[in-house]
Design a protein around this motif. Structure first.
Motif, PDB file in Angstrom:
ATOM      1  N   GLU A 186      60.423  25.860  17.350  1.00 37.92           N
ATOM      2  CA  GLU A 186      61.155  27.112  17.116  1.00 37.92           C
ATOM      3  C   GLU A 186      62.109  26.968  15.933  1.00 37.92           C
ATOM      4  O   GLU A 186      62.261  27.899  15.132  1.00 37.92           O
ATOM      5  CB  GLU A 186      61.913  27.505  18.384  1.00 37.92           C
ATOM      6  CG  GLU A 186      61.012  28.088  19.455  1.00 37.92           C
ATOM      7  CD  GLU A 186      61.741  28.407  20.741  1.00 37.92           C
ATOM      8  OE1 GLU A 186      61.236  29.256  21.498  1.00 37.92           O
ATOM      9  OE2 GLU A 186      62.803  27.811  21.000  1.00 37.92           O
ATOM     10  N   GLN A 187      62.742  25.798  15.818  1.00 38.95           N
ATOM     11  CA  GLN A 187      63.596  25.550  14.651  1.00 38.95           C
ATOM     12  C   GLN A 187      62.778  25.531  13.368  1.00 38.95           C
ATOM     13  O   GLN A 187      63.197  26.079  12.343  1.00 38.95           O
ATOM     14  CB  GLN A 187      64.319  24.209  14.817  1.00 38.95           C
ATOM     15  CG  GLN A 187      65.350  24.171  15.937  1.00 38.95           C
ATOM     16  CD  GLN A 187      65.960  22.796  16.077  1.00 38.95           C
ATOM     17  OE1 GLN A 187      66.529  22.247  15.139  1.00 38.95           O
ATOM     18  NE2 GLN A 187      65.835  22.199  17.256  1.00 38.95           N
ATOM     19  N   GLU A 188      61.602  24.896  13.426  1.00 34.64           N
ATOM     20  CA  GLU A 188      60.748  24.844  12.241  1.00 34.64           C
ATOM     21  C   GLU A 188      60.348  26.247  11.793  1.00 34.64           C
ATOM     22  O   GLU A 188      60.422  26.583  10.603  1.00 34.64           O
ATOM     23  CB  GLU A 188      59.490  24.020  12.527  1.00 34.64           C
ATOM     24  CG  GLU A 188      58.569  23.919  11.309  1.00 34.64           C
ATOM     25  CD  GLU A 188      57.232  23.289  11.600  1.00 34.64           C
ATOM     26  OE1 GLU A 188      56.637  22.714  10.674  1.00 34.64           O
ATOM     27  OE2 GLU A 188      56.764  23.373  12.762  1.00 34.64           O
ATOM     28  N   VAL A 189      59.928  27.074  12.743  1.00 35.61           N
ATOM     29  CA  VAL A 189      59.505  28.435  12.429  1.00 35.61           C
ATOM     30  C   VAL A 189      60.648  29.236  11.800  1.00 35.61           C
ATOM     31  O   VAL A 189      60.455  29.957  10.816  1.00 35.61           O
ATOM     32  CB  VAL A 189      58.988  29.140  13.707  1.00 35.61           C
ATOM     33  CG1 VAL A 189      58.854  30.645  13.490  1.00 35.61           C
ATOM     34  CG2 VAL A 189      57.643  28.545  14.121  1.00 35.61           C
ATOM     35  N   ALA A 190      61.847  29.092  12.348  1.00 39.29           N
ATOM     36  CA  ALA A 190      63.012  29.827  11.821  1.00 39.29           C
ATOM     37  C   ALA A 190      63.319  29.414  10.389  1.00 39.29           C
ATOM     38  O   ALA A 190      63.606  30.259   9.525  1.00 39.29           O
ATOM     39  CB  ALA A 190      64.225  29.589  12.717  1.00 39.29           C
TER      40      ALA A 190
END
Length: 223
Positions: free
Chosen positions: A104-108
């Motif tokens: 989720e951090q990567e996507v953000a």
């Protein structure tokens, strides 16, 4: 480059050998605070993960993340890659919640750094959907996978004029697994979200329509 060739050939032992050699050379030449060194550590860590050598993999992946954080900051696409590699590690260890949080951090980060139409972002979005599926959160998984597919189809339509017939066929084949995954996921779990289903099928129909049009054009030329 030699390591990458062996990696593509699934010859992981040889790839690991050359990655180790490259890491030693870079370490002596540039010290450890170098983004190329971080990339080699990440590649090596991912290979160890594939071979399920987890105790060897994690320190390398964490070191690569630390170097990129220091040199590039937390909003850089390469730092996002480090988070994705760690997510892959924890997914392989079946620590799905931990992997989900990292992804989720990567996507953000990717959404801001490279935009939500970039193939890297789309792939991460799809990977996140699969993690939600593994966590038995089917509705969220379906939404993410559908979103990824919708963006992919839009990109294909936009780039249609620059793609050859063979390239379009390759894209269709690449999407077939996702095309099959989402409807089976929705209906097997009785999550018949008609909006999501329509998104997927409409995108697939558009792509197949382009292929049929190309076939007709080729037949016209051949006459």
């Amino acid at each position: 480059n030699i390591a990458n060739i062996y990696k593509k050939q699934n010859n992981y032992n040889q790839a690991i050998l050359y990655y180790r050699q490259a890491a030693e050379i870079l370490k002596k030449t540039y010290t450890e605070n170098n983004t190329n060194y971080a990339t080699i550590l990440q590649n090596l860590g991912k290979l160890y993960t594939v071979k399920r050598m987890f105790s060897d993999a994690l320190p390398l992946l964490e070191r690569a993340q630390a170097i990129r954080k220091k040199l590039l900051g937390e909003n850089h696409r390469e730092y996002a890659h480090s988070l994705g590699s760690l997510a892959f590690f924890y997914k392989s260890e079946k620590e799905f919640n931990r992997a989900k949080n990292l992804l989720e951090q990567e996507v953000a980060i990717q959404k801001t750094a490279i935009g939500n139409e970039n193939p890297e972002y789309v792939q991460s979005l799809e990977d996140l959907g699969i993690l939600y599926l593994l966590l038995n959160k089917q509705k969220k998984a379906a939404e993410l996978i559908a979103s990824a597919n919708t963006i992919q189809y839009k990109n294909i339509v936009r780039e249609n004029s620059t793609l050859s017939y063979r390239e379009k066929m390759a894209l269709t084949e690449a999407q077939s697994s996702n095309f099959d995954l989402l409807p089976s996921l929705i209906f097997s779990k009785k999550l018949a979200d008609t909006v999501i289903v329509k998104q997927l099928y409409n995108g697939a129909l558009v792509l197949k329509g382009m292929l049929l049009q190309d076939q007709e054009n080729m037949q016209q030329i051949g006459r």
